[in-house]
Each structure stands twice: as structure tokens, then as C-alpha cells.
Design a protein around this motif. Structure first.
Motif, PDB file in Angstrom:
ATOM      1  N   ILE A   1       0.840  -1.204   0.000  1.00  0.00           N
ATOM      2  CA  ILE A   1       0.000   0.000   0.000  1.00  0.00           C
ATOM      3  C   ILE A   1       0.871   1.249   0.000  1.00  0.00           C
ATOM      4  O   ILE A   1       0.622   2.195  -0.754  1.00  0.00           O
ATOM      5  N   GLN A   2       1.919   1.254   0.824  1.00  0.00           N
ATOM      6  CA  GLN A   2       2.837   2.389   0.852  1.00  0.00           C
ATOM      7  C   GLN A   2       3.554   2.541  -0.495  1.00  0.00           C
ATOM      8  O   GLN A   2       3.700   3.645  -1.003  1.00  0.00           O
TER       9      GLN A   2
ATOM     10  N   GLN B   1       2.506   1.673  -3.441  1.00  0.00           N
ATOM     11  CA  GLN B   1       1.584   2.198  -4.453  1.00  0.00           C
ATOM     12  C   GLN B   1       1.413   3.704  -4.320  1.00  0.00           C
ATOM     13  O   GLN B   1       1.242   4.406  -5.316  1.00  0.00           O
ATOM     14  N   ARG B   2       1.467   4.201  -3.107  1.00  0.00           N
ATOM     15  CA  ARG B   2       1.355   5.647  -2.890  1.00  0.00           C
ATOM     16  C   ARG B   2       2.650   6.376  -3.255  1.00  0.00           C
ATOM     17  O   ARG B   2       2.628   7.451  -3.834  1.00  0.00           O
TER      18      ARG B   2
ATOM     19  N   ARG C   1       0.226  -4.066  -7.434  1.00  0.00           N
ATOM     20  CA  ARG C   1      -1.209  -4.378  -7.472  1.00  0.00           C
ATOM     21  C   ARG C   1      -1.428  -5.892  -7.334  1.00  0.00           C
ATOM     22  O   ARG C   1      -2.283  -6.335  -6.576  1.00  0.00           O
TER      23      ARG C   1
ATOM     24  N   GLU D   1      -0.625  -6.988  -3.890  1.00  0.00           N
ATOM     25  CA  GLU D   1      -1.713  -6.680  -2.955  1.00  0.00           C
ATOM     26  C   GLU D   1      -2.745  -7.810  -2.969  1.00  0.00           C
ATOM     27  O   GLU D   1      -3.218  -8.247  -1.917  1.00  0.00           O
TER      28      GLU D   1
ATOM     29  N   ARG E   1      -3.631 -10.118   0.284  1.00  0.00           N
ATOM     30  CA  ARG E   1      -5.009 -10.209   0.784  1.00  0.00           C
ATOM     31  C   ARG E   1      -5.502 -11.659   0.766  1.00  0.00           C
ATOM     32  O   ARG E   1      -6.173 -12.103   1.692  1.00  0.00           O
TER      33      ARG E   1
END
Length: 166
Positions: free
Chosen positions: A67-68, A70-71, A83, A86, A90
Motif C-alpha cells: 500500500i505504501q 503504491q502511494r 497491485r 496486494e 489479501r
């Protein structure tokens, strides 16, 4: 974090395969600076460490880094990999529905991407390992009678539910 070594590999690819798509991938673009090369090395190191966490099945830590990443990093080749990672993280945490959605969206957005086999493999894993949905609990009527049998199709309006006559 081994910029000189990676530059040596890039030079070797350019010498041996300069007229291929691989040569195009490592060829410096006009105006490319050393800062860009350092940033690319930083992204690669971040990605490698995150991927290592996935391999070690540290899905919580990997998901946070994904997540970090991707930001923080907007380089397309890595954002696509993040992606898929992720989705893997999950799925590893048992959130199969979210993982499935992420990977299906990826395949819709990039239907012919070179990462498609990776996304397909993860989707196959999800389908194989996703637990079946539990049956809906039946609610007994308040008077203590047995609940009516479940029907796959609703009864037409104005008609009574079918009964089991013996």
C-alpha cells in the motif's frame, strides 16, 4: 542498492541485445539523470524487500509495504506488480473476495500485460482455496413449528408456498 552492478548489467544488455525490447527497456532516455537511476534502484530495492516478505508469508507486513509502495512510487511497471502483490497478500490473509476483485480489475485494465500469467495463477489459487459460502441459517417460526423448506425459486405472488403432501 547496487547501482554500479545494475549499470554494468544494463550496459551488457545494451551491447548484446541493443536492438531488442530488452535493450529498449534498459536504454537511458534522453535527459535521464543519475537521480532517476538512484530512484529506480530505490524502487527496485523496496519492491524486492516487499516481495521477500510475501515469499516468507509475512502478509501483514507485505500488505502494508504494498500500500505504501503504491502511494510512494508511480513507476508503471512497479505499480502493476504492487497491485498483484496486494492481491496475493489479501488472499494470504484470507480476504479472498478483495483479492479476487483486485486481480479481476487488473486483468480488465491490462488484458494483454506480461504479468497476466501471474495474476491468472493467483486467481486460480483463490478459486481453489476460497472456502465455500456457508448456507444461510434458517429461522424457526416463533410457534416452534419447523421452518418451511427452502425453495430455489420464489412462489408466484398470491400463491401459497408448496407443501410436502404424503
Amino acid at each position: 542498492n547496487k547501482l554500479p552492478e545494475s549499470q554494468a548489467y544494463a550496459d551488457r544488455i545494451l551491447q548484446q541485445y541493443g536492438n531488442t525490447r530488452w535493450g529498449d527497456l534498459v536504454r537511458p532516455t534522453e535527459g535521464a539523470s543519475e537521480a532517476q537511476a538512484v530512484n529506480n534502484a530505490e524502487i527496485a530495492a523496496y519492491y524486492d524487500e516487499t516481495y521477500g516478505m510475501l515469499i516468507a508469508r509475512d502478509y501483514v507486513g507485505a500488505l502494508a509495504r504494498v500500500i505504501q509502495g503504491q502511494r510512494q512510487y508511480k513507476e508503471t511497471n512497479y505499480t502493476k506488480r504492487f497491485r498483484i502483490m496486494e492481491g496475493i497478500a489479501r488472499a494470504g490473509l484470507g480476504n479472498y473476495d478483495a483479492a479476487d476483485t483486485i486481480l479481476q480489475d487488473f486483468l480488465k485494465q491490462y488484458p494483454s500485460d506480461s504479468l497476466k500469467p501471474w495474476a491468472d495463477a493467483v486467481l486460480a489459487y483463490i478459486q481453489k482455496n476460497k472456502p465455500a459460502a456457508p448456507p444461510a441459517p434458517s429461522v424457526a417460526p416463533a410457534n416452534g413449528a419447523a421452518p418451511p423448506p427452502a425453495s430455489s425459486t420464489p412462489a408466484p405472488a398470491g400463491s401459497a408456498a408448496p407443501t410436502n403432501a404424503s
